[in-house]
Structure formats: C-alpha cells, structure tokens
Scaffold this motif. Structure first.
Motif, mmCIF file in Angstrom:
data_model
loop_
_atom_site.group_PDB
_atom_site.id
_atom_site.type_symbol
_atom_site.label_atom_id
_atom_site.label_comp_id
_atom_site.label_asym_id
_atom_site.label_seq_id
_atom_site.Cartn_x
_atom_site.Cartn_y
_atom_site.Cartn_z
ATOM 1 N N TYR A 146 51.615 13.779 9.011
ATOM 2 C CA TYR A 146 50.830 14.346 10.112
ATOM 3 C C TYR A 146 50.606 13.466 11.025
ATOM 4 O O TYR A 146 50.788 13.987 12.489
ATOM 5 N N ALA A 147 49.771 12.477 11.152
ATOM 6 C CA ALA A 147 49.353 11.681 11.996
ATOM 7 C C ALA A 147 50.619 10.861 12.837
ATOM 8 O O ALA A 147 50.351 10.832 13.993
ATOM 9 N N ASP A 148 51.675 10.820 12.254
ATOM 10 C CA ASP A 148 52.674 9.944 12.774
ATOM 11 C C ASP A 148 53.066 10.833 14.082
ATOM 12 O O ASP A 148 53.886 10.213 14.969
ATOM 13 N N GLU B 145 51.489 13.027 15.832
ATOM 14 C CA GLU B 145 50.332 12.753 17.110
ATOM 15 C C GLU B 145 50.673 11.602 17.756
ATOM 16 O O GLU B 145 50.615 11.322 18.932
ATOM 17 N N ILE B 146 50.690 10.417 16.753
ATOM 18 C CA ILE B 146 50.785 8.983 17.353
ATOM 19 C C ILE B 146 51.876 8.780 18.134
ATOM 20 O O ILE B 146 51.850 8.197 19.406
ATOM 21 N N GLU C 247 39.043 12.559 13.791
ATOM 22 C CA GLU C 247 39.359 13.813 13.140
ATOM 23 C C GLU C 247 38.292 14.593 12.964
ATOM 24 O O GLU C 247 37.306 13.926 12.194
ATOM 25 N N LEU D 145 43.238 6.277 14.322
ATOM 26 C CA LEU D 145 42.623 7.711 13.950
ATOM 27 C C LEU D 145 41.764 7.470 12.620
ATOM 28 O O LEU D 145 42.199 6.557 11.702
#
Length: 191
Positions: free
Chosen positions: A64-66, A68-69, A83, A104
């Motif tokens: 999930y974070a990948d 956004e990053i 978060e 994050l």
C-alpha cells in the motif's frame, strides 16, 4: 493378633498394591512429560505463526505504501507524514528510505527506528515502554525498509487462551484415570 487383622495387614502391603501404585506413578509421569512436550511444541509453533503474520502484515503495508511513496517521488517531493491509524491499532509500523529517512509511520510509532534498520528479520525490543516483537524487512524494490511491531502481551494472551482451553480436558482425563486406578486396586484386593 487375630486372623482378620493379619489379612488386612498383608493386603495393604501386597505386591499387587505396590504394582498398581508404580503403574499410577508411571502414568502420571508420562502425562506430565507429554503435557510439557506438547506445551513447548505449541509454544514454538505459535511463535512461528505470529512471526509469519508479522511478515505478511509488513508485506501488505509495504504494498500500500509503495504506491504512495513512488507517486511522491515522481512528483519530486518526499513523503513524510504520519498515517492516521486508530488508537487501538494492533501494530506499529515505520517505513524508512534507503538513506534512513522516516517516510511513513503509524500515529503511535516513535520517530526513531523501532529496531536496527540494517538487521533484517525478527527480534524482541522495547518500544514505547512495552515489549514488542518486531520485523524488519526490505521492500520488494529494495528502496525502503519497513519495521512492524506487535505487543508481546497479545501473543502471550493468545497462548494462555490455548492452555486454558486444554486444562478442562486434562483435568477430566486425570479424574477418569484416578477412578480407573481406584477401581482396579479394589478389584485386585478382592482377588
């Protein structure tokens, strides 16, 4: 001494009673040894399952974070925010860049690394004053490091539930064993 008193004394010291007592002790020792072995095997398996779950959580969070990053990097700015996680969140997590910059984190995770970022794998650390099981993993693209932590008290509570679920069955079996041995002893004394 009359004949009935002599017979009672002989019966109380008979070979049958001694053998029944030895068998009872042997069975009790086997149960205790078996119970201990099962407890340690379940404990080890439980630890492996909790570690596997931490690994899966870190992979899911990283996926999930990948997105956004990577989007932030394409736009030319670094992602660096907290978060919004529920206060009762089970896991703490942090995502660090290859330059060890915090990208994050969950709301209740500290700003310093929860575990050494260069030691991948599992460990037990104190985070926010509480013992936690941590997992440090490299992202799939190798650009970030994710640290996930879960309080050990949750694992210990789950293990206690399994032990408490098993205790009534063990106690019931012990009562049946005691009754069986007592009946066997009475029958042996009558013969």
């Amino acid at each position: 001494m009359n004949e009935s008193q002599a017979t009672e004394t002989e019966r109380s010291w008979s070979l049958r009673n001694r053998l029944i007592g030895l068998v009872a002790v042997a069975i009790a020792a086997a149960w205790i040894t078996g119970g201990a072995a099962v407890y340690f095997a379940v404990s080890e398996e439980s630890s492996k399952l909790f570690d596997q779950r931490l690994l899966e959580i870190s992979q899911l969070l990283m996926s999930y974070a990948d997105v956004e990053i990577d989007a932030g990097r394409r736009e030319g700015h670094m992602v660096a925010h907290v978060e919004d996680t529920p206060v009762d969140s089970r896991y703490l997590h942090q995502i660090w860049s290859e330059k060890q910059q915090l990208l994050l984190r969950s709301a209740d995770a500290p700003v310093e690394p929860m575990a050494p970022l260069d030691r991948f794998g599992f460990g037990t650390r104190v985070v926010n004053g509480e013992s936690m099981r941590t997992s440090v993993q490299l992202s799939a693209d190798g650009d970030e490091v994710i640290v996930v932590a879960e309080p050990l008290r949750r694992q210990q509570r789950a293990a206690q539930v399994h032990v408490h679920d098993a205790l009534p069955g063990v106690a019931d079996a012990a009562v049946h064993l005691h009754r069986g041995l007592a009946d066997g002893a009475r029958r042996a004394c009558r013969v």
